[in-house]
Design a protein around this motif. Structure first.
Motif, PDB file in Angstrom:
ATOM      1  N   VAL A 165     -21.060 -10.591  12.133  1.00 53.10           N
ATOM      2  CA  VAL A 165     -19.823 -10.493  12.814  1.00 53.10           C
ATOM      3  C   VAL A 165     -19.743 -11.654  13.757  1.00 53.10           C
ATOM      4  CG1 VAL A 165     -18.900  -9.316  15.150  1.00 53.10           C
ATOM      5  CG2 VAL A 165     -19.296  -8.046  12.879  1.00 53.10           C
ATOM      6  N   GLN A 166     -20.895 -12.068  14.351  1.00 52.71           N
ATOM      7  CA  GLN A 166     -21.063 -13.192  15.363  1.00 52.71           C
ATOM      8  C   GLN A 166     -20.609 -14.708  14.394  1.00 52.71           C
ATOM      9  OE1 GLN A 166     -21.532 -13.180  18.801  1.00 52.71           O
ATOM     10  NE2 GLN A 166     -20.554 -15.207  18.362  1.00 52.71           N
ATOM     11  N   LEU A 167     -21.348 -14.758  13.253  1.00 54.17           N
ATOM     12  CA  LEU A 167     -20.900 -16.005  12.520  1.00 54.17           C
ATOM     13  C   LEU A 167     -19.448 -15.992  12.105  1.00 54.17           C
ATOM     14  CD1 LEU A 167     -22.536 -18.202  11.089  1.00 54.17           C
ATOM     15  CD2 LEU A 167     -22.674 -16.860   9.324  1.00 54.17           C
ATOM     16  N   LEU A 168     -18.776 -15.021  11.952  1.00 55.07           N
ATOM     17  CA  LEU A 168     -17.570 -15.224  11.523  1.00 55.07           C
ATOM     18  C   LEU A 168     -16.423 -15.382  12.656  1.00 55.07           C
ATOM     19  CD1 LEU A 168     -17.237 -11.653   9.439  1.00 55.07           C
ATOM     20  CD2 LEU A 168     -16.803 -14.081   8.482  1.00 55.07           C
ATOM     21  N   LEU A 169     -17.000 -14.965  13.747  1.00 52.12           N
ATOM     22  CA  LEU A 169     -16.362 -15.355  15.297  1.00 52.12           C
ATOM     23  C   LEU A 169     -16.388 -16.843  15.486  1.00 52.12           C
ATOM     24  CD1 LEU A 169     -17.041 -12.342  17.192  1.00 52.12           C
ATOM     25  CD2 LEU A 169     -14.836 -12.946  16.366  1.00 52.12           C
ATOM     26  N   ASP A 170     -17.649 -17.239  15.271  1.00 50.78           N
ATOM     27  CA  ASP A 170     -17.912 -18.683  15.492  1.00 50.78           C
ATOM     28  C   ASP A 170     -17.110 -19.525  14.578  1.00 50.78           C
ATOM     29  OD1 ASP A 170     -20.044 -18.096  17.448  1.00 50.78           O
ATOM     30  OD2 ASP A 170     -21.801 -18.263  15.946  1.00 50.78           O
ATOM     31  N   TYR A 171     -16.903 -19.113  13.232  1.00 50.92           N
ATOM     32  CA  TYR A 171     -16.019 -19.793  12.589  1.00 50.92           C
ATOM     33  C   TYR A 171     -14.590 -19.545  12.556  1.00 50.92           C
ATOM     34  CZ  TYR A 171     -19.703 -22.358  10.134  1.00 50.92           C
ATOM     35  OH  TYR A 171     -20.834 -23.057   9.829  1.00 50.92           O
ATOM     36  N   GLY A 172     -14.189 -19.011  13.790  1.00 50.81           N
ATOM     37  CA  GLY A 172     -12.552 -18.972  14.098  1.00 50.81           C
ATOM     38  C   GLY A 172     -12.098 -17.515  13.556  1.00 50.81           C
ATOM     39  N   ALA A 173     -12.902 -16.590  13.121  1.00 55.67           N
ATOM     40  CA  ALA A 173     -12.147 -15.391  12.670  1.00 55.67           C
ATOM     41  C   ALA A 173     -11.420 -14.616  13.761  1.00 55.67           C
ATOM     42  CB  ALA A 173     -13.179 -14.174  12.307  1.00 55.67           C
ATOM     43  N   ASP A 174     -10.222 -14.215  13.545  1.00 61.47           N
ATOM     44  CA  ASP A 174      -9.325 -13.657  14.505  1.00 61.47           C
ATOM     45  C   ASP A 174      -9.711 -11.957  14.733  1.00 61.47           C
ATOM     46  OD1 ASP A 174      -7.087 -12.533  16.040  1.00 61.47           O
ATOM     47  OD2 ASP A 174      -5.553 -13.138  14.687  1.00 61.47           O
ATOM     48  N   PRO A 175      -9.895 -11.900  15.950  1.00 61.02           N
ATOM     49  CA  PRO A 175     -10.815 -10.429  16.145  1.00 61.02           C
ATOM     50  C   PRO A 175      -9.537  -9.359  16.383  1.00 61.02           C
ATOM     51  CG  PRO A 175     -10.680 -11.900  18.272  1.00 61.02           C
ATOM     52  CD  PRO A 175     -10.250 -12.655  17.042  1.00 61.02           C
ATOM     53  N   ASN A 176      -8.082  -9.936  16.663  1.00 64.80           N
ATOM     54  CA  ASN A 176      -7.181  -8.984  16.914  1.00 64.80           C
ATOM     55  C   ASN A 176      -6.252  -8.771  15.612  1.00 64.80           C
ATOM     56  OD1 ASN A 176      -7.558  -8.452  19.563  1.00 64.80           O
ATOM     57  ND2 ASN A 176      -7.152 -10.518  20.257  1.00 64.80           N
ATOM     58  N   MET A 177      -6.657  -9.260  14.550  1.00 65.13           N
ATOM     59  CA  MET A 177      -6.070  -8.740  13.226  1.00 65.13           C
ATOM     60  C   MET A 177      -6.141  -7.258  12.986  1.00 65.13           C
ATOM     61  SD  MET A 177      -6.558 -11.917  10.379  1.00 65.13           S
ATOM     62  CE  MET A 177      -5.537 -11.146   9.365  1.00 65.13           C
ATOM     63  N   VAL A 178      -5.037  -6.701  12.535  1.00 69.93           N
ATOM     64  CA  VAL A 178      -5.009  -5.505  11.928  1.00 69.93           C
ATOM     65  C   VAL A 178      -4.882  -5.037  10.612  1.00 69.93           C
ATOM     66  CG1 VAL A 178      -4.140  -4.645  14.311  1.00 69.93           C
ATOM     67  CG2 VAL A 178      -2.538  -4.957  12.575  1.00 69.93           C
ATOM     68  N   ASP A 179      -5.231  -3.959  10.051  1.00 74.17           N
ATOM     69  CA  ASP A 179      -5.333  -3.692   8.684  1.00 74.17           C
ATOM     70  C   ASP A 179      -3.949  -2.836   8.492  1.00 74.17           C
ATOM     71  OD1 ASP A 179      -5.720  -1.107   9.527  1.00 74.17           O
ATOM     72  OD2 ASP A 179      -7.629  -0.811   8.258  1.00 74.17           O
TER      73      ASP A 179
END
Length: 215
Positions: A165-179
């Motif tokens: 999770v932290q690695l994805l966030l560090d690489y710019g993953a959007d935490p507010n996307m929805v399925d």
């Protein structure tokens, strides 16, 4: 003189054996069935030497196999050899975000399929080395699974995979996307009850979605 003939005969025998071994190698090489399906098998088996031979023979790293999969999706970034093979394919234009159909069968015998990518799969497995390698090589951190539109961040949050999770966030993953059901990574983190993952998402600006989510 007799000794000379014995030595000469031995030399001739050794040369014949060497020639026979070389001939066997040539026969083996030409009897090998070169095809894109066999190319994929070489990738899957971590046979980097044969992968290099395929590329050297002009086989395209961007081609699909008879299974409608890009060749790069057969490579496993969880191992150093797998990462080396992916690097070879990327250098020849392969797409690191290629998707493939992953099928599964439930206890009733019903088969379903989802479109996976290497990042989605290894994020779900919590394989931090593979995820890091893929992100370093421009894998899209927000790539989604079809048809439910889940991201790697959602999947890792659901499983409580803190480092991923932290690695994805560090690489710019959007935490507010929805399925497709309107659920975010934070909803999935609540499901996993991982306070560390919840905190990481909130620190990245994740907002709670007031929505009923099915997990």
């Amino acid at each position: 003189m007799k000794q000379f003939y014995q030595i000469a005969a031995t030399v001739v025998l050794l040369l014949a054996l060497a020639g026979g071994i070389k001939a066997c190698k040539v026969i083996k090489e030409y009897s090998y069935s070169y095809s894109y399906n066999d190319f994929a098998k070489s990738i899957e088996d971590f046979d980097i030497d044969r992968v290099e031979k395929y590329l050297g023979k002009g086989y395209k790293a961007t081609s699909e196999t008879g299974k409608d999969r890009q060749l790069i999706t057969f490579a496993n970034p969880a191992t150093s050899t797998g990462r080396d093979i992916i690097s070879l394919l990327l250098a020849q234009g392969a797409d690191i975000n290629s998707k493939y159909i992953l099928t599964s069968t439930d206890y009733l015998g019903n088969t379903t399929g989802t479109y996976e990518s290497s990042l989605l799969y290894h994020a779900s497995e919590g394989d931090i080395d593979a995820v890091k390698f893929l992100l370093e090589n421009k894998a899209n951190p927000d790539i989604t699974i079809n048809p439910d539109n889940k991201t790697s961040l959602m999947i890792a949050a659901r499983k409580g995979e803190q480092k991923v999770v932290q690695l994805l966030l560090d690489y710019g993953a959007d935490p507010n996307m929805v399925d497709i059901n309107g659920c975010s990574a934070l909803n999935f983190a609540y499901y996993s009850r991982s306070s560390v993952v919840i905190e990481a998402l909130e620190n990245a600006g994740a907002k709670e979605v007031d929505h009923y989510c099915q997990f």
